[in-house]
Write a protein that holds these residues in place. Structure first.
Motif, PDB file in Angstrom:
ATOM      1  N   GLN A  82       1.001  -1.505   0.029  1.00  0.00           N
ATOM      2  CA  GLN A  82      -0.129  -0.037  -0.021  1.00  0.00           C
ATOM      3  C   GLN A  82       0.733   1.341   0.193  1.00  0.00           C
TER       4      GLN A  82
ATOM      5  N   ASP B  47      -9.255  14.018 -11.538  1.00  0.00           N
ATOM      6  CA  ASP B  47      -8.504  13.402 -12.640  1.00  0.00           C
ATOM      7  C   ASP B  47      -8.271  14.884 -13.599  1.00  0.00           C
TER       8      ASP B  47
ATOM      9  N   ARG C 106       0.943  11.990  -3.539  1.00  0.00           N
ATOM     10  CA  ARG C 106       0.463  11.446  -2.537  1.00  0.00           C
ATOM     11  C   ARG C 106       1.238  10.741  -1.661  1.00  0.00           C
TER      12      ARG C 106
ATOM     13  N   GLU D  65     -13.756  -0.982  -2.713  1.00  0.00           N
ATOM     14  CA  GLU D  65     -12.904  -0.750  -3.849  1.00  0.00           C
ATOM     15  C   GLU D  65     -13.764   0.224  -4.716  1.00  0.00           C
TER      16      GLU D  65
ATOM     17  N   ILE E  85     -13.514   3.563  -3.498  1.00  0.00           N
ATOM     18  CA  ILE E  85     -12.329   4.232  -3.680  1.00  0.00           C
ATOM     19  C   ILE E  85     -12.274   4.873  -5.238  1.00  0.00           C
ATOM     20  N   ARG E  86     -12.859   3.968  -6.064  1.00  0.00           N
ATOM     21  CA  ARG E  86     -12.643   4.389  -7.495  1.00  0.00           C
ATOM     22  C   ARG E  86     -13.603   5.803  -7.517  1.00  0.00           C
TER      23      ARG E  86
ATOM     24  N   TYR F  89     -12.540   8.724  -4.060  1.00  0.00           N
ATOM     25  CA  TYR F  89     -11.219   8.905  -3.825  1.00  0.00           C
ATOM     26  C   TYR F  89     -10.116   8.965  -5.101  1.00  0.00           C
ATOM     27  N   LYS F  90     -10.911   8.552  -6.311  1.00  0.00           N
ATOM     28  CA  LYS F  90     -10.050   8.497  -7.630  1.00  0.00           C
ATOM     29  C   LYS F  90      -8.454   7.739  -7.189  1.00  0.00           C
ATOM     30  N   GLY F  91      -8.685   6.589  -6.407  1.00  0.00           N
ATOM     31  CA  GLY F  91      -7.642   5.530  -6.398  1.00  0.00           C
ATOM     32  C   GLY F  91      -6.562   6.125  -5.069  1.00  0.00           C
ATOM     33  N   THR F  92      -6.929   7.329  -4.417  1.00  0.00           N
ATOM     34  CA  THR F  92      -6.074   7.895  -3.490  1.00  0.00           C
ATOM     35  C   THR F  92      -6.655   7.228  -2.338  1.00  0.00           C
TER      36      THR F  92
ATOM     37  N   GLN G  91      -6.927   3.074   0.382  1.00  0.00           N
ATOM     38  CA  GLN G  91      -6.781   1.936   0.331  1.00  0.00           C
ATOM     39  C   GLN G  91      -8.009   1.421   1.425  1.00  0.00           C
TER      40      GLN G  91
END
Length: 547
Positions: free
Chosen positions: A36, A278, A290, A325, A328-329, A332-335, A337
């Motif tokens: 992570q 994005d 990050r 998941e 988060i997508r 948080y746009k992948g930021t 865990q």
């Protein structure tokens, strides 16, 4: 927007929207703690050139720069840049000497602070032991109305016992003091100045008087708060490159996005997840960094003694049904865990191997609807109503509420959403009557130093600052009380992970995801730290032009 501040962290209301991504009986397991952290950094390269002036975004305007009442991101981020604590948190979470060089315990109920020589306030006056004793006492005195009384509650008395010495008499042993004095409760203010300003200290009218590398500049009610470089800073080895920083509250996401893309705003820590991240990234104007963060997104059980969620099987089932998941997508746009525990990897500031082993031994946060439905059936809860408190004026809470509603429906519960205004949302944290109307509500929380026990104690010890749901497990509470009174770090870590295991079983708070620190910074700038350090220490000392 409304924030309810606490001594452990804050209950943060943020932005975004959730789209149900479906889900089956299994999902992607969370990577281990080491994986992570591979793509995270704690600092950006030091700046090389001077900059006259920059604008820094906060999610709202600052209301106080008095450390005893600075309990939320805007206040803490600004105050930490100007004012220094007795000990200093590093970007990696370790705690180092600050305005004090050490703390000794000649006996378990006595702590002695040795102060650094040669420290001066912005007006050139020397920092004295009387200033330090006064600053600590302000946190203890309930008449001052400060936030931090519970974390200094073991201090019986404070006395300046020498030119560079302050002695604390303790009601009980307290080996957390070094850490407690590394953030707001440890900040030193000028006694003479504070007494002269009275209740105006820390406000637009009263300003501040501290020791830091930046000093108070201008501040108009409801307007920009400016800090300027302290060219007479006592530590001659530090000279910030940015001469003035203007802090501007920008609560509207579209306005913030446009300001970052056009360069009107030079940077900011995204305390609130930015759904346009994005778009900002693609603009070519900024770099997005990050880093590790103490933050945890979680759901708080409003009352462990009533309702469907009073059964631990239902709490576990709900946790197993949450699509982390997808969350988060979407938000948080992948930021972030998926989180296995409330104490996330960035909070392991000591005995890291002990914490990592314990963390990775906990169940992986993955979707398992079949097992979750069985737990609900075993609890006799199928078809029963569960009510979640949120605000439909705040998009992040809409995101979380719909996420959890979808999970609850899929496992046979009957979810209802209780919507309140943004301002009223803080009532869930402050008013037991508000909590009585819901079964759960949402928080983004954190410990104030890199130790999971700091957060765990706040919600597990009866009467603690975050004892919202009346969680009562005597073993958990006793362990965390002992942690605070234990000198040996290895033993503290062992007891903390034992308490963590109990919390993971009991789930008074359901951990959802661990957000990263997200720094958006104009490409012309570099040198800001990228971790929870920006809440506790002078994060802009190396900020400057790229070249």
């Amino acid at each position: 927007m409304t924030i309810a501040a606490t001594t452990a962290g804050l209950m943060l209301i943020t932005t975004g929207c959730y789209r149900d991504t479906g889900g089956g009986t299994t999902g992607t397991a969370a990577p281990d703690a080491a994986q992570q952290r591979q793509d995270l950094v704690t600092t950006t390269p030091p700046g090389k050139g001077e900059v006259d002036r920059i604008t820094w975004a906060l999610y709202r305007g600052t209301t106080s720069i008095d450390p005893i009442t600075a309990g939320d991101y805007p206040e803490i981020t600004v105050t930490s840049l100007m004012c220094e604590a007795l000990f200093r948190q590093s970007p990696d979470g370790t705690v180092e000497p600050g305005l004090a060089t050490k703390i000794d315990y000649p006996d378990p109920k006595t702590a002695v602070l040795t102060l650094r020589e040669g420290v001066t306030f912005w007006d050139g006056s020397p920092m004295t032991s009387e200033d330090v004793a006064f600053s600590i006492e302000r946190n203890i005195d309930p008449k001052q109305g400060g936030y931090w009384g519970p974390v200094v509650g073991r201090i019986a008395s404070v006395k300046a016992t020498g030119p560079l010495e302050v002695t604390l008499k303790l009601k009980e042993p307290d080996y957390w003091l070094r850490n407690v004095f590394s953030y707001m409760p440890g900040i030193v203010v000028n006694k003479r100045y504070v007494q002269a300003k009275g209740k105006d200290y820390g406000t637009v009218k009263g300003g501040a008087m501290c020791t830091g590398s930046y000093k108070f500049g201008q501040w108009r009610t409801g307007d920009v708060l400016s800090v300027v470089r302290n060219d007479a800073y006592w530590n001659s080895s530090v000279k910030p490159l940015v001469k003035q920083i203007d802090f501007k509250g920008i609560p509207d996401e579209a306005t913030l996005t446009a300001a970052l893309v056009t360069g009107e705003v030079d940077g900011g820590y995204m305390e609130l997840p930015l759904s346009t991240l994005d778009q900002v990234r693609a603009s070519g104007t900024v770099n997005i960094h990050r880093g590790p963060s103490f933050l945890i997104d979680a759901m708080i059980i409003a009352d462990m003694g009533r309702g469907v969620l009073s059964d631990a099987r239902v709490r576990r089932a709900l946790s197993m049904a949450i699509d982390r998941e997808g969350y988060i997508r979407t938000l948080y746009k992948g930021t972030a865990q998926p989180a296995r525990a409330l104490g996330t990897p960035a909070t392991w500031g000591y005995e890291r191997e002990t914490f990592q082993r314990a963390y990775e031994a906990l169940p992986e946060p993955k979707v398992d609807l079949e097992a979750a439905r069985k737990l609900v059936q075993e609890a006799g809860a199928t078809g029963k109503t569960v009510r979640f408190g949120f605000s439909n004026e705040l998009n992040k809470l809409v995101t979380e509420a719909n996420l959890v509603r979808s999970a609850a429906e899929k496992i046979g519960l009957k979810p209802e959403l209780k919507a309140v205004s943004a301002d009223a949302y803080s009532g869930f944290f402050l008013d037991p009557k508000a909590r009585a109307d819901v079964d759960a509500f949402f928080t983004t929380n954190y410990p104030n130093w890199a130790d999971p026990a700091a957060l765990y104690a706040s919600l597990s010890v009866p009467g603690g600052p975050q004892d919202y749901g009346s969680y009562r497990n005597k073993k958990t509470a006793d362990l965390l009380e002992k942690v605070r009174g234990t000198e040996d770090p290895a033993k503290r870590a062992e007891m903390t992970v034992e308490a963590q295991t109990l919390l993971a079983e009991d789930l008074p708070w359901i951990p959802v995801v661990a957000p990263d620190t997200v720094l958006v910074l104009n490409k012309k700038l570099t040198g800001a730290t990228v971790s929870s350090h920006h809440l506790y220490a002078p994060w802009a000392d190396q900020l400057g032009a790229v070249g």
